[in-house]
Write an enzyme that holds these catalytic residues in place. Sequence first.
Site, PDB file in Angstrom:
ATOM      1  CD1 TRP A  14       5.109   9.671   2.872  1.00 31.81           C
ATOM      2  CD2 TRP A  14       3.867  10.796   4.531  1.00 31.81           C
ATOM      3  NE1 TRP A  14       5.624   9.479   4.102  1.00 31.81           N
ATOM      4  CE2 TRP A  14       4.756  10.111   5.079  1.00 31.81           C
ATOM      5  CE3 TRP A  14       2.806  11.463   5.138  1.00 31.81           C
ATOM      6  CZ2 TRP A  14       5.251  10.319   6.502  1.00 31.81           C
ATOM      7  CZ3 TRP A  14       3.243  11.582   6.527  1.00 31.81           C
ATOM      8  CH2 TRP A  14       4.443  10.897   7.138  1.00 31.81           C
ATOM      9  CG  HIS A  99       4.350  11.293  -9.064  1.00 30.77           C
ATOM     10  ND1 HIS A  99       2.976  10.433  -9.434  1.00 30.77           N
ATOM     11  CD2 HIS A  99       5.183  10.446  -8.333  1.00 30.77           C
ATOM     12  CE1 HIS A  99       3.180   9.361  -8.964  1.00 30.77           C
ATOM     13  NE2 HIS A  99       4.384   9.418  -8.290  1.00 30.77           N
ATOM     14  CD  GLU A 101       0.441   8.459  -8.408  1.00 28.62           C
ATOM     15  OE1 GLU A 101       0.266   9.263  -7.423  1.00 28.62           O
ATOM     16  OE2 GLU A 101       0.536   7.125  -8.352  1.00 28.62           O
ATOM     17  CD  GLU A 171       8.338   7.576  -9.309  1.00 32.39           C
ATOM     18  OE1 GLU A 171       8.458   7.011  -8.348  1.00 32.39           O
ATOM     19  OE2 GLU A 171       7.487   8.236  -9.448  1.00 32.39           O
ATOM     20  N   GLY A 238       6.628   5.208  -2.809  1.00 36.00           N
ATOM     21  CA  GLY A 238       5.310   5.641  -2.648  1.00 36.00           C
ATOM     22  C   GLY A 238       4.664   4.657  -1.507  1.00 36.00           C
ATOM     23  N   GLY A 239       3.853   3.499  -1.839  1.00 41.75           N
ATOM     24  CA  GLY A 239       3.243   2.571  -0.841  1.00 41.75           C
ATOM     25  C   GLY A 239       4.160   2.203   0.323  1.00 41.75           C
TER      26      GLY A 239
HETATM   27  C1  PEP Z   1       5.614   6.695  -6.481  1.00 44.25           C
HETATM   28  O1  PEP Z   1       4.185   7.156  -6.383  1.00 44.25           O
HETATM   29  O2  PEP Z   1       6.176   7.473  -6.826  1.00 44.25           O
HETATM   30  C2  PEP Z   1       5.887   5.362  -6.432  1.00 44.25           C
HETATM   31  C3  PEP Z   1       7.081   4.799  -6.577  1.00 44.25           C
HETATM   32  O3  PEP Z   1       4.809   4.520  -5.749  1.00 44.25           O
HETATM   33  P1  PEP Z   1       4.929   2.858  -5.497  1.00 44.25           P
HETATM   34  O4  PEP Z   1       6.297   2.817  -4.600  1.00 44.25           O
HETATM   35  O5  PEP Z   1       4.023   2.660  -4.640  1.00 44.25           O
HETATM   36  O6  PEP Z   1       5.275   2.237  -6.686  1.00 44.25           O
END
Ligand code: PEP
Length: 257
Positions: A14, A99, A101, A171, A238-239
């Site tokens: 989230w 992650h 980020e 990712e 994520g989203g």
């Molecule tokens: C994430 O933040 O781990 C991610 C995969 O984001 P999104 O699905 O929005 O690309």
Amino acid sequence: MNKSLRKPLVVGNWKMNKTPHECVELLDELIPMVSEVDRADIVVCVPFVDLCSAVEKTRGTNIRVGAQNVHSAPKGSFTGEISAEMLLEIGATSVIVGHSERRTYFGETDETVNLRARAALDAGLQTIICVGETLTDRDAGITEEVVGLQTKIALQNVSAEQMANVVIAYEPVWAIGTGRNASTAQAQEVCAQIRSIIGKIYGDFIADRTHILYGGSMNAANCADLLNEADIDGGLIGGASLKPVDFTVIVKAANNN
Ligand code: PEP
């Protein structure tokens, strides 16, 4: 590799969204939508301040709750940080570590990711370790090397027994939050490489049982194809995890896999 050895896993990230009140509202919608799901595990990784509400709200359901980071020390003078023991005591079962980020905005390195992962694993938390290349890495043709190194360093001094609680989330940084997902072939190729690295370190028995997720713009439209791949055991979302209908589609696609 025998995919049936791994129960599909869908993890919602989230990020910094939803107050405790909004968290309960979202879970109120989600819980009945996924209540029939019995062949996939579901985890929602919520902001720290939402953890108590989320644990309380999901009690007795098939949704588990995780955090989005954990500190490597058990306690001490680390202002703003949260320990693994704190997460355990409030009922979190899982935590995301490394992650992109966190790596990009908060100075996480492969070494700090390893330290945080080990603290989480020592405490018995399911530990979702994120790895992934940037677009520059991919264009330079070094995806395998970058992701391989991130994986190897993250797993340094992680025991074979602890691997039962390790989840690797592949990712690609260029796919996170961009609406541009990796193709099924790209995602499968890197997930297979990660499994092969795990096999070289821990042997095939453990590699066959380690969950490897794909994350990066996975959504209701593209999830089925990605989740069908031999080495993709679920998703880190994520989203789409903030939209109960879309998240449910992904969870059900995993459940049917
Ligand atoms: C994430 O933040 O781990 C991610 C995969 O984001 P999104 O699905 O929005 O690309």
